[in-house]
Scaffold this motif. Structure first.
Motif, mmCIF file in Angstrom:
data_model
loop_
_atom_site.group_PDB
_atom_site.id
_atom_site.type_symbol
_atom_site.label_atom_id
_atom_site.label_comp_id
_atom_site.label_asym_id
_atom_site.label_seq_id
_atom_site.Cartn_x
_atom_site.Cartn_y
_atom_site.Cartn_z
ATOM 1 N N LEU A 295 11.427 26.548 21.453
ATOM 2 C CA LEU A 295 12.889 26.489 21.487
ATOM 3 C C LEU A 295 13.510 27.493 20.519
ATOM 4 O O LEU A 295 14.556 28.094 20.810
ATOM 5 C CB LEU A 295 13.359 25.075 21.158
ATOM 6 C CG LEU A 295 13.022 23.996 22.196
ATOM 7 C CD1 LEU A 295 13.406 22.617 21.670
ATOM 8 C CD2 LEU A 295 13.740 24.275 23.517
ATOM 9 N N ASP B 238 13.241 30.958 22.010
ATOM 10 C CA ASP B 238 14.179 31.111 23.136
ATOM 11 C C ASP B 238 15.631 31.134 22.699
ATOM 12 O O ASP B 238 16.519 31.340 23.532
ATOM 13 C CB ASP B 238 13.973 29.973 24.142
ATOM 14 C CG ASP B 238 12.674 30.125 24.921
ATOM 15 O OD1 ASP B 238 12.211 31.274 25.060
ATOM 16 O OD2 ASP B 238 12.134 29.108 25.384
ATOM 17 N N GLU C 158 17.289 28.564 21.601
ATOM 18 C CA GLU C 158 17.936 27.269 21.822
ATOM 19 C C GLU C 158 18.184 26.533 20.510
ATOM 20 O O GLU C 158 19.040 25.651 20.445
ATOM 21 C CB GLU C 158 17.063 26.400 22.739
ATOM 22 C CG GLU C 158 16.816 26.999 24.114
ATOM 23 C CD GLU C 158 18.083 27.089 24.946
ATOM 24 O OE1 GLU C 158 19.017 26.303 24.691
ATOM 25 O OE2 GLU C 158 18.148 27.954 25.840
#
Length: 347
Positions: free
Chosen positions: A30, A33, A35
Motif C-alpha cells: 500500500l 502504491d 495508498e
C-alpha cells in the motif's frame, strides 16, 4: 474435533512470524502504491513487533537459565538453550538489515550493498547453523532460507545500486532455480498421493497425510511462482499492475504457512523461560481449558458401503446388526490429552 494434535504440535512462534510478515507485506504494498502516506518506520511496525517478542523471549529465557541451574539437567536443555542463542543471533543480524532497509527507504542515505551486508553475513553463518541443526535434530527454516539465498541477496543489492543492469528475470535466476526444485518436489508429492489413493491396502491415515501434504505444498509453491513472475514484470515496467495485486498471491502461501504452524515441530521450550510448550503452559494457567482439551467428539459416518444379501445374512447370524445399531448413534469419547485437575467441593 480432537484437540490432541493441536496441543502437541502447535508452534506459536511460527504463527506470529507469518502473521507479522503478512501484515508487513500488505502495508509495504500500500505504501509503494501511494495508498498510505505513512513513514517507512511505521510500515515496518509488524517487523518491530516480531523482533521485540524475539528479544524479550530470549532475555527472559536467559534470566531463567542463569537463576535456575537445576533446570539445566532436564533432558536436552543444553541443546535447546544453544538453539535459542543461535536463533537470537540470527534475528539480531536480521533486525540490523531491517533497520538499515527502513532508513534507506525513508532517507536514502545508504547504498543497498551496505544495507544487504548483514543479510549476506547471516547467509554465510546460516550454513554452519544448518549443519548444527541437522546434527541435533532441530528445525532450521530461517537458517535454510538465508543460506540458499546468499547469491540472490548479492544480485538484488548489486541491481538496486545499478552496478549491474540485468533485467529482473535474470537477477532472480537463483530464485527460479529454487522454485524449479520446489515444483519438482510438489509434482512428486502429488503423484505419490495419487498412487496411495489407488492402493486400497494402504492405511487411511497415511493416504490422508500424503494428500494433505500434496495440497499444502501446492498452495505454498504455486503462489510464490506467480508472485515472482508478476514482480519481475512489474520491476521491469512491463505491466501497470499495482504492488497490491502483485503480492496478493503471497497471502495464499501465508495462509498455508499459518495452517502448517499447527502441525509442525514443537517450539524451543526456553523462549520466555516456560520450559514447556506454550499450549501446555496455557492449560496449566487456565484449568477450564484442560477440561475442554480432554474431550473429543466423534460423529457417525452417514455413508456406508452396501452389502450383499449373503454378507447381510452372515452379519445377522454373528450379531453384526447389533453392532451397527450401537455405532450409528452419536457418541462422546473422552481421551486424556493433558493431566486433568481434581476439583474438591467443600461441604
Amino acid at each position: 474435533m480432537n484437540l490432541q494434535s493441536m496441543f502437541r504440535d502447535f508452534n506459536p512462534g511460527k504463527l506470529i512470524v507469518w502473521v507479522c510478515l503478512g501484515s508487513f507485506t500488505a502495508l509495504l504494498a500500500l505504501r509503494l502504491d501511494g495508498e498510505l502516506d505513512w513513514s517507512y518506520w511505521a510500515v515496518f511496525s509488524p517487523i518491530w513487533v516480531w523482533k521485540a517478542l524475539v528479544v524479550l523471549g530470549a532475555l527472559v529465557g536467559n534470566i531463567v537459565w542463569l537463576k535456575n541451574p537445576q533446570y539445566r539437567l532436564e533432558g536436552q536443555s543444553y541443546i535447546q538453550y544453544r538453539a535459542l542463542l543461535i536463533s537470537l543471533g540470527l534475528h539480531l543480524f536480521l533486525l540490523m538489515f531491517e533497520v538499515l532497509a527502513a532508513d534507506k527507504l525513508e532517507n536514502h542515505r545508504h547504498a543497498w550493498v551496505s544495507v544487504f551486508a548483514p543479510l549476506i553475513l547471516i547467509s554465510i553463518v546460516s550454513i554452519a547453523a544448518c549443519i548444527w541443526a541437522v546434527k541435533h535434530d532441530r528445525s532450521f527454516e530461517l537458517e535454510l532460507f538465508c543460506s540458499v539465498n546468499l547469491l540472490q541477496f548479492i544480485f538484488i543489492a548489486l541491481r538496486l545500486d545499478e552496478y549491474i543492469r540485468w533485467p529482473w528475470e535474470i537477477v532472480l535466476v537463483p530464485a527460479w532455480i529454487l522454485l524449479c526444485v520446489s515444483v519438482v518436489a510438489v509434482l512428486y508429492s502429488i503423484i505419490f498421493a495419487g498412487l496411495l489413493l489407488r492402493m486400497h491396502d494402504v492405511n487411511p491415515d497415511r493416504r490422508r497425510t500424503s494428500m494433505n501434504s500434496a495440497i499444502g505444498y501446492t498452495c505454498l509453491v504455486a503462489p510464490l511462482l506467480i508472485f515472482l513472475i508478476t514482480l519481475a514484470s512489474k520491476l521491469n515496467g512491463n505491466t501497470s499492475a499495482t504492488y497490491t495485486s502483485v503480492v496478493s498471491p503471497l497471502y495464499i502461501s501465508y495462509t498455508t504457512l499459518i495452517l502448517m504452524s499447527f502441525t509442525t515441530k514443537r517450539a524451543n521450550q526456553w523462549w520466555f523461560g516456560l520450559r514447556k510448550d506454550v499450549c501446555q503452559f496455557l492449560l496449566g494457567v487456565c484449568p477450564l481449558l484442560q477440561e475442554y482439551a480432554n474431550i473429543s467428539y466423534s460423529l457417525p459416518q452417514d455413508s456406508r458401503p452396501s452389502r450383499t444379501p449373503q454378507a447381510a445374512e452372515a452379519g445377522l447370524a454373528s450379531g453384526d446388526n447389533k453392532r451397527d445399531g450401537a455405532t450409528s448413534s452419536r457418541r462422546l469419547e473422552h481421551r486424556v490429552v493433558v493431566p486433568a485437575l481434581s476439583l474438591e467441593v467443600p461441604d
